[in-house]
Design a protein around this motif. Structure first.
Motif, PDB file in Angstrom:
ATOM      1  N   UNK A 188      55.997  58.320  27.763  1.00  0.00           N
ATOM      2  CA  UNK A 188      55.848  56.564  27.607  1.00  0.00           C
ATOM      3  C   UNK A 188      53.832  56.693  27.356  1.00  0.00           C
ATOM      4  N   UNK A 189      53.649  55.275  27.060  1.00  0.00           N
ATOM      5  CA  UNK A 189      52.784  54.807  26.675  1.00  0.00           C
ATOM      6  C   UNK A 189      51.459  55.644  27.472  1.00  0.00           C
ATOM      7  N   UNK A 190      50.759  55.715  26.946  1.00  0.00           N
ATOM      8  CA  UNK A 190      49.564  56.218  27.525  1.00  0.00           C
ATOM      9  C   UNK A 190      49.339  55.547  29.249  1.00  0.00           C
ATOM     10  N   UNK A 191      48.669  54.859  29.383  1.00  0.00           N
ATOM     11  CA  UNK A 191      47.811  53.808  30.438  1.00  0.00           C
ATOM     12  C   UNK A 191      49.235  54.030  31.251  1.00  0.00           C
ATOM     13  N   UNK A 192      50.652  53.897  31.205  1.00  0.00           N
ATOM     14  CA  UNK A 192      51.631  54.100  32.222  1.00  0.00           C
ATOM     15  C   UNK A 192      51.594  55.586  32.653  1.00  0.00           C
ATOM     16  N   UNK A 193      51.427  56.389  31.621  1.00  0.00           N
ATOM     17  CA  UNK A 193      52.195  57.914  31.690  1.00  0.00           C
ATOM     18  C   UNK A 193      50.606  58.533  32.034  1.00  0.00           C
ATOM     19  N   UNK A 194      49.419  58.000  32.210  1.00  0.00           N
ATOM     20  CA  UNK A 194      48.037  58.109  33.013  1.00  0.00           C
ATOM     21  C   UNK A 194      48.064  57.658  34.996  1.00  0.00           C
TER      22      UNK A 194
END
Length: 258
Positions: A188-194
């Protein structure tokens, strides 16, 4: 993003199955982001509610029980009645000492572990709201999945077995949450994945806390009961499910298309 696989190893050993790839395919679709985040949000609140129920039911005096309810009420008002503003929730704190019941040998350990869990779950609730704001997803209440109810329907009705079963269920719910965060984070999107990766350590500890409490309170070998709920949990994850949510089973539409 770096996922600590050593942290996850006990999770995979505890759970009886991994999340099916079919669920992950649905979870990473942009059109499912709103329901994924909204259901995750409500799961954080329900985790706090469940832990608070255990403390109030088994561990504290009446004044402490009221203080706990007062702490949780603004979150419930926002989630279920759309009262208040989500940004005000981060300011809320538990401002009273929680007093254990007399003559309950496990009360203090239950209080210590569950109060910390509640604090973390409510903070995660706020963080998910921040994510929803980031992605332009307005909050709307949605129905629960079959998952938690499907586990809890097997809880025994007499004590202390009822408490022990509830704690085992809590361990499986927290372990599955941890496993799913790790499963979808790379897709998923890097921000949400992080963000999901950042939740792994606390979720992993939550499952261990539930399991230790269950074992300590039982005072005997409960491996058969743990195994029983493990099989029931795996069935809920692997069986077809037409209601996509954070803890849902194998999506029916994907099965039909296969």
């Amino acid at each position: 993003m770096e996922i600590d696989h050593a942290l996850l190893a006990p999770i995979y050993a505890f759970l009886k199955c991994e999340t099916p790839d079919e669920w992950t395919k649905e979870a990473k679709k942009k059109e499912n982001l709103a329901v994924l985040l909204t259901d995750h949000l409500l799961c954080e609140l329900k985790a706090a509610q469940s832990a608070m129920f255990l403390i109030r039911r088994y561990a504290v005096d009446s004044e402490s029980a009221k203080a706990l309810l007062d702490w949780l009420k603004p979150y419930e008002d926002f989630a279920y009645r759309k009262v208040g503003h989500w940004q005000d929730l981060e300011k809320l704190r538990l401002n009273k000492s929680i007093i254990a019941k007399t003559n309950a040998p496990y009360s203090q350990d239950l209080i210590d572990k569950m109060v910390l869990l509640i604090k973390e779950e409510l903070h995660h609730f706020y963080q998910v709201l921040e994510m929803m704001e980031e992605y332009g997803i307005p909050y709307e209440n949605i129905n629960s999945s079959r998952y938690a109810k499907g586990l809890l329907q097997h809880v025994k009705t007499h004590e202390p077995n009822s408490l022990i079963d509830k704690l085992i269920c809590g361990a499986y719910i927290e372990a599955r949450s941890c496993e799913r965060f790790a499963k979808i984070a790379p897709h998923i999107d890097k921000k949400l994945g992080g963000f999901y990766v950042s939740l792994l350590r606390s979720e992993a500890r939550h499952y261990q806390d539930y399991l230790k409490l269950a074992t300590d309170i039982a005072g005997t070998n409960i491996s058969d009961r743990i195994e029983f709920f493990g099989k029931k949990e795996a069935e809920l994850i692997l069986n077809p499910d037409d209601d996509f949510k954070f803890h849902s089973g194998t999506p029916v539409e994907v099965i039909r298309m296969a």
